[in-house]
Design an enzyme around this catalytic site. Structure first.
Site, PDB file in Angstrom:
ATOM      1  N   SER A  98      35.091 -18.774  -4.094  1.00 40.34           N
ATOM      2  CA  SER A  98      34.985 -18.558  -5.537  1.00 40.34           C
ATOM      3  C   SER A  98      34.498 -17.143  -5.813  1.00 40.34           C
ATOM      4  CB  SER A  98      34.001 -19.551  -6.160  1.00 40.34           C
ATOM      5  OG  SER A  98      32.662 -19.219  -5.803  1.00 40.34           O
ATOM      6  N   ASP A  99      34.926 -16.572  -6.946  1.00 41.97           N
ATOM      7  CA  ASP A  99      34.224 -15.396  -7.427  1.00 41.97           C
ATOM      8  C   ASP A  99      32.783 -15.830  -7.685  1.00 41.97           C
ATOM      9  OD1 ASP A  99      33.582 -12.896  -8.341  1.00 41.97           O
ATOM     10  OD2 ASP A  99      35.218 -12.773  -9.783  1.00 41.97           O
ATOM     11  N   TRP A 100      31.878 -14.882  -7.664  1.00 42.02           N
ATOM     12  CA  TRP A 100      30.451 -15.212  -7.714  1.00 42.02           C
ATOM     13  C   TRP A 100      30.092 -15.859  -9.057  1.00 42.02           C
ATOM     14  CZ3 TRP A 100      32.032 -13.873  -3.400  1.00 42.02           C
ATOM     15  CH2 TRP A 100      31.219 -13.615  -2.293  1.00 42.02           C
ATOM     16  N   GLY A 101      29.933 -17.185  -9.020  1.00 44.72           N
ATOM     17  CA  GLY A 101      29.621 -17.935 -10.233  1.00 44.72           C
ATOM     18  C   GLY A 101      30.830 -18.571 -10.885  1.00 44.72           C
ATOM     19  N   ALA A 102      31.983 -18.594 -10.197  1.00 50.05           N
ATOM     20  CA  ALA A 102      33.209 -19.102 -10.817  1.00 50.05           C
ATOM     21  C   ALA A 102      33.371 -20.609 -10.720  1.00 50.05           C
ATOM     22  CB  ALA A 102      34.432 -18.423 -10.180  1.00 50.05           C
TER      23      ALA A 102
END
Length: 774
Positions: free
Chosen positions: A236-240
C-alpha cells in the site's frame, strides 16, 4: 499468463514451506509493516525483515522524520527531467547507481519509479512522474527498474492506478470508462511489468470507480497478476489501506506503515469467522515472503560507491534532460572564452531549486550552483555580474528590480533564472495555476526592457505558461535537475553540452487550453475523467489547439534531417510485425543527439481515436555530417484500440499511417500500411443492438436486410421503380430522403422496428431472427 521465472519459483517454493509452519497470528503480523520502513522478522523460522526507502530520484533512507535526518545520497534529476532525456540507457545507468547506494546503506527495496500519467499540468506530483504518454513512461520505467534490480535491489512501481491529483487523494474516486483506463492509465504499468518485473507494485490512495485501489481485485488480481503475469507483491501507499480484510481478499500483500495490532486482529478475526479463507491468507503471505527472501539473499554486504562518479553521472543525466526551447539568432551557446559581459540574474542562480518537495526529497552529497559553474567555466568572476531579482518565494521589489535592470543594462547578454519555488509544487497539494510567481514574471519583463539579448533558464518540475516568451531571445528548460543541475546548466549555456532533451509533456499557452480545464481537480471526493482518452498531445491534436511547446519538442545547437522512411511491407495481418527504417543525418557543424519519434495514425477509424499516438522512439548520437539508420518494429498493439464491448484490444482492418520526425508537431516523413484484422469479434446481438450492428456482424447481414424490409415495406435491394419524368432536382431530393430514412433506421435499436412496422415484424419474429445469429 506467462510462467513465473525460475528465480521466482525457487523463492516461492521456499516461502510456501515457511508459510506452512506459520501461525495465523504470524501470517497476519507479516502483512503489516514493522513501523515506517521495515517488514516484520519472524525469528523462530529465520524469516528476515527488509528495509524500504524513498525515492525515485535519490535514496532517502530516513533516520528521522525530516529530510535532514536521512543519509547523504546522490540527488539525480526528478522524473519529469529524466523523461525529457528520452534515453532508456541513461535511465538504466541511473537505476544502477541508485541500487549501489541502496546496497551501501542496506536498503532492499527502493520506492519508485512513479509512472502515473500527467492528466493535468496542475498535478502536484507531476515532477515525480515521467510523462503524459504511456509508451514513453513505460519504456523509461522498464529501463530504470532493470537498472536497479540488476544490482540486487527491488523496486516498487507506483502509484497503481489512476492517481492523478493530490486534492483529497486519500478519499477521491477516479471515475473513468474502461477504454480510457486501458488505453491511457494502465499501459505504462503493463509495459514496465512485462519488460522488467518490478519486485513490488505500490497501490494508490484513491478509489477507482468507487473502489479503493488497495482493495480493488480487478486491478490487483485480474489485471495485474492474471493478465500481465506480475510475480511480485503489492504494497500500500503509506496510509492507503481502508478495509484490511477486503485488501487481503483483493491481493494486497503488505500494509505500510505498520498498524500494530489494529489490522492484525481484524485479519485473525476474519479467519476465525470464516470470512477470510486460510488459503487466500496463505497465498498473500507467500507472495510477500517470496520477495522478502529474494531481497535478503540479494544484499551485497560491503558495497560502496564512488561519490564523485555518481556526481558525474548526475551531471550527465541533467545535461541530457535540459531542453532548449527557443534560440533566436543562435544566441546560445555563449562563448566560454569570449569577452562578452554576462549579467546573471535571479536568486535561483545561487540558491537553486533542484528537486521536488515531499517524500522524494533527498539529502544530497554535493550541490552545484549555476552561477559558480558559469564563473568557473566562463573565464572568471570579472566577466559576470549578479542580481538576486527576487527572494526564494518569488517576491520582488522595486529595489530588486532596479538592481537587475542595472546589471542587465551594462551587460552584453542577460541570463535570468526563474521558475517555481517549493511552495508552488509539492506532494500533498495540486498547483493553483500554471503561472510562475509574479516576481519572476516582473523580473523577466523588466530585464527584457533594457536588454535585447535575454536568456531565460527555468527551474520547475512541471509545465508553466510563458506570457513573456516573445520578449526574450532564448529559453532553456532546466527542470529540477538534481544536485549537479547547476553544472549541467552551465555546460549547456556555454556549449560544453549540446542540448538534446525533448518535452515529455505538452506546455500549453494557457490553462484554459488544457484537456481538464473544467474538471481539475475533482472535488467532493469525485474526479470525473470526462476528457477520456484525450489527454496531453492527443487532446491538442484532436482540438487543433496550438500549444506553447508541443510534446516531443526540443532544439539543438545542430540540425537534423530525416530521409528514406521504409516499411518492411505495404500490407500485414494484425498477427504480423512491421519493420520500420528511417535515416537521420546531422546536417550541422556540431555533434549532437536527436530523439527519433514514431507515431501511428489510423486513417478512417470506426471509433473515435487520437489523430496520432507515439508508439516507438530512439535517441541517436551523431557526429557532424554523420548519418545513421534507425530501426523500429511495430506489433499488433501498436495498431489496436481497446474495445469496451469486447473488453479486449481490437484492430480494425484498414489503412494506417506511420509518421516519423523530431516532435509530435514535426513529422516530415509518412508511409502507409494496410493492416488486416484476422480476429472475428465475438459480438452478441440482442434486441437492444442497433440495426447497423447486424450489418457489421458476420452472421447478421441477412437479418439486417429483413429488418429494413420490415420497416420500409420492401427490400432495399428491390426498391419500387421511380415515378416517370422526375427532374434532376426531384431525383436528388428523393435520394436524400431515402438516405436520411436509412440513417434513421440503422441508428435505432432492433426492438423499435417492431413498433414502427404495425405487425409486419413481431417480437416473436425478431426473437427468431436473433436465434439465427447466436
Amino acid at each position: 499468463m506467462a510462467a513465473p521465472s525460475s528465480e521466482t519459483k525457487k523463492y516461492r517454493t521456499k516461502a510456501q514451506g515457511l508459510v506452512s509452519q506459520m501461525t495465523v497470528e504470524e501470517k497476519a503480523r507479516l502483512l503489516s509493516g514493522n513501523g515506517s520502513w521495515t517488514t516484520h522478522a519472524i525469528e523462530r523460522l529465520g524469516i528476515p525483515s527488509i528495509f524500504m526507502a524513498d525515492g525515485p530520484h535519490g535514496l532517502r533512507k530516513a533516520t528521522g522524520p525530516n529530510t535532514a535526518e536521512s543519509v547523504p545520497a546522490t540527488c539525480f534529476p526528478t522524473a519529469s527531467a529524466l523523461a525529457s532525456s528520452w534515453n532508456t540507457e541513461l535511465l538504466k545507468q541511473v537505476g544502477e547507481a541508485l541500487a549501489r547506494e541502496c546496497q551501501t546503506h542496506d536498503v532492499q527495496l527502493l520506492l519508485g519509479p512513479g509512472i502515473n500519467m500527467k492528466r493535468s499540468p496542475l498535478g502536484g506530483r507531476n515532477f515525480e512522474y515521467f510523462s503524459e504518454d504511456p509508451v514513453l513512461a513505460g519504456q523509461l520505467a522498464a529501463a530504470y527498474i532493470q537498472g536497479v534490480q540488476g544490482q540486487g535491489v527491488g523496486t516498487s512501481l507506483k502509484h497503481f492506478a489512476v492517481n492523478n491529483q493530490e486534492h483529497e487523494r486519500m478519499v477521491s474516486s477516479s471515475n473513468l470508462d474502461e477504454r480510457t483506463l486501458h488505453e491511457i492509465y494502465l499501459p505504462a504499468f503493463e509495459i514496465a511489468i512485462k519488460e522488467a518485473q518490478p519486485w513490488s507494485v505500490m497501490c494508490a490512495y484513491n478509489k477507482v470507480n468507487g473502489v479503493y485501489a488497495s482493495e480493488n481485485d480487478v486491478l490487483l488480481e485480474r489485471i495485474l497478476r492474471d493478465e500481465w503475469g506480475f510475480e511480485g507483491f503489492v504494497v500500500s501507499d503509506w496510509g492507503a489501506v481502508s478495509d484490511r480484510v477486503k485488501g487481503v481478499m483483493a491481493g494486497l500483500n503488505l500494509e505500510m506503515p505498520g498498524s500494530g495490532e489494529v489490522n492484525r486482529k481484524k485479519i485473525i478475526a476474519a479467519v476465525e469467522e470464516g470470512r477470510l479463507p486460510v488459503s487466500k491468507l496463505d497465498e498473500v503471505v507467500t507472495g510477500l515472503l517470496t520477495v522478502v527472501l529474494r531481497a535478503k539473499d540479494s544484499h551485497r554486504p560491503g558495497t560502496t560507491y564512488d561519490v564523485e562518479q555518481h556526481q558525474e553521472l548526475a551531471r550527465k543525466a541533467a545535461g541530457e534532460s535540459i531542453i532548449l526551447l527557443k534560440n533566436e539568432d543562435a544566441l546560445l551557446p555563449l562563448d566560454p572564452r569570449g569577452t562578452t559581459k554576462i549579467a546573471v540574474i535571479g536568486a535561483f542562480a545561487k540558491t537553486p531549486r533542484y528537486q521536488g518537495a515531499g517524500s522524494s526529497q533527498v539529502n544530497p552529497t554535493r550541490q552545484s550552483r549555476a552561477y559558480d559553474e558559469l564563473v568557473r567555466l566562463g573565464g572568471g568572476e570579472a566577466r559576470f555580474g549578479y542580481a538576486a531579482g527576487y527572494d526564494l518565494e518569488g517576491v520582488t521589489s522595486e529595489q530588486l528590480i532596479e538592481e537587475a535592470r542595472k546589471q542587465a543594462r551594462h551587460a552584453d547578454v542577460a541570463i535570468v533564472f526563474a521558475g517555481l519555488p517549493d511552495s508552488h509544487e509539492s506532494e500533498g497539494f495540486d498547483r493553483a495555476s500554471l503561472e510562475m510567481p509574479e516576481g519572476h514574471i516582473r523580473l523577466i519583463e523588466a530585464v527584457s526592457e533594457v536588454q535585447s539579448r535575454v536568456v531565460v533558464v527555468l527551474m520547475n518540475g512541471s509545465a508553466i505558461t510563458m506570457p513573456w516568451a516573445g520578449k526574450v531571445k532564448a529559453i532553456v528548460e532546466g527542470w529540477l535537475t538534481g544536485q549537479a543541475g547547476g553544472s549541467a546548466i552551465a555546460d549547456v549555456l556555454l556549449g560544453q553540452v549540446n542540448p538534446s532533451g525533448k518535452l515529455s509533456e505538452t506546455f500549453p499557452l494557457r490553462l484554459e487550453d488544457t484537456p481538464t480545464a473544467l474538471e481539475f481537480p475533482g472535488l467532493h471526493q469525485q474526479a470525473h475523467y470526462g476528457e477520456g482518452i484525450f489527454i496531453g498531445y492527443r487532446y491538442y491534436d484532436k482540438r487543433a489547439i496550438q500549444p506553447l511547446f508541443p510534446f516531443g519538442f526540443g532544439l539543438s545547437y545542430t540540425t537534423f534531417a530525416y530521409s528514406d522512411l521504409r516499411l518492411g511491407a505495404s500490407s500485414i495481418k494484425e498477427t504480423e510485425t512491421l519493420s520500420v527504417e528511417v535515416k537521420v543525418k546531422n546536417t550541422g557543424k556540431l555533434a549532437g543527439k536527436e530523439v527519433v519519434q514514431l507515431y501511428v495514425r489510423e486513417n478512417k477509424p470506426r471509433v473515435v481515436r487520437p489523430p496520432k499516438e507515439l508508439k516507438a522512439f530512439a535517441k541517436v548520437s551523431l557526429e557532424a555530417g554523420q548519418e545513421k539508420t534507425v530501426r523500429f518494429e511495430l506489433s499488433r498493439r501498436d495498431f489496436a484500440y481497446f474495445d469496451s464491448a469486447q473488453h479486449d484490444w481490437a484492430v480494425q482492418s484498414g489503412e494506417f499511417e506511420i509518421l516519423v520526425g523530431g516532435s509530435s508537431r514535426d513529422l516530415p516523413l509518412k508511409q502507409t500500411v494496410q493492416v488486416q484484422s484476422t480476429r472475428t469479434a465475438p459480438v452478441t446481438l440482442t434486441r437492444d443492438s442497433t440495426v447497423k450492428e447486424f450489418l457489421k456482424h458476420p452472421q447478421g447481414k441477412a437479418v439486417h436486410s429483413r429488418l429494413l424490409e420490415a420497416f420500409l415495406g420492401y427490400s432495399p435491394d428491390n426498391k419500387p421503380p421511380e415515378p416517370p419524368n422526375l427532374t434532376d432536382e426531384e431525383r436528388a431530393a428523393r435520394k436524400k430522403g431515402e438516405d436520411s430514412t436509412l440513417v434513421f433506421i440503422n441508428d435505432m435499436p432492433a426492438y423499435k422496428v417492431v413498433n414502427f412496422t404495425q405487425g409486419r415484424l413481431t417480437d416473436q419474429m425478431l426473437e427468431e431472427m436473433l436465434e439465427t445469429v447466436r
